[in-house]
Enzyme design. Structure first.
Site, PDB file in Angstrom:
ATOM      1  N   ARG A  78     -41.327 -27.890  -4.449  1.00 29.60           N
ATOM      2  CA  ARG A  78     -40.581 -29.058  -3.950  1.00 29.60           C
ATOM      3  C   ARG A  78     -41.354 -29.772  -2.841  1.00 29.60           C
ATOM      4  NH1 ARG A  78     -38.607 -27.608  -8.071  1.00 29.60           N
ATOM      5  NH2 ARG A  78     -36.437 -27.119  -8.430  1.00 29.60           N
ATOM      6  N   LYS A  80     -33.940 -30.019  -4.149  1.00 34.37           N
ATOM      7  CA  LYS A  80     -33.036 -29.538  -5.193  1.00 34.37           C
ATOM      8  C   LYS A  80     -32.670 -28.071  -4.947  1.00 34.37           C
ATOM      9  CE  LYS A  80     -33.057 -28.757 -10.177  1.00 34.37           C
ATOM     10  NZ  LYS A  80     -33.874 -28.838 -11.389  1.00 34.37           N
TER      11      LYS A  80
END
Length: 161
Positions: free
Chosen positions: A111, A146
């Protein structure tokens, strides 16, 4: 660019990254398409300097890309994400097996890459905490990750230093 030329270019670039990994003591885990996954500090040693080694490696990768662009008259840009923490490593399966790493640490590193900026090193708060005495960083940047929500992250200043 044709698929054949993309593969040729990726091979040249990944070869440079592999050479740097060997020189820096970094463990290449795998390539996934145009992504290069690597790790260091795969030890329980509390004095582990893996986070600092990875940032030095990442800075070298940025230099390799700049050099590649000059050599081949291209304008390739990469994003780099780094996270620090516990993970699981090993081999699973009986055929076409591959050494791999898993866990939240790996997911957050991914990420950091995907929410990063081209030609910059984006690190998690954990990596920042372990390396802030050695490297200069941007002010904190909040990103939505996320499965994690808002996270405080940082960019290494003068990433290509």
């Amino acid at each position: 660019m044709s698929a054949q030329n993309v593969v040729k270019m990726l091979n040249l670039m990944v070869t440079r990254f592999d050479e740097r990994a060997k020189k820096c003591g970094i463990e290449k885990i795998k390539t996934i398409g145009d992504a290069y996954m690597a790790a260091t500090g795969l030890t329980e040693n509390p004095d582990n300097d893996g986070a600092s080694k990875m940032i030095e490696f990442a800075r070298g990768l940025l230099n390799d890309v700049a050099s590649f662009n000059a050599d081949y008259k291209t304008n390739i840009l990469i994003r780099i994400g780094i996270n620090t923490g516990n993970l699981v490593a090993g081999v699973i399966g009986k055929s076409k097996f591959i050494y791999d790493i898993w866990g939240d640490t790996v997911n957050v590193a991914s990420r950091m890459e995907s929410t990063g900026e081209p030609m910059k090193i984006h690190v998690s708060e954990t990596t920042h905490a372990q390396t802030k005495a050695r490297f200069s960083y941007s002010e904190p940047v909040e990103v939505t990750v996320k499965g994690k929500g808002e996270m405080k992250t940082y960019f290494v200043n003068d990433s290509a230093g």
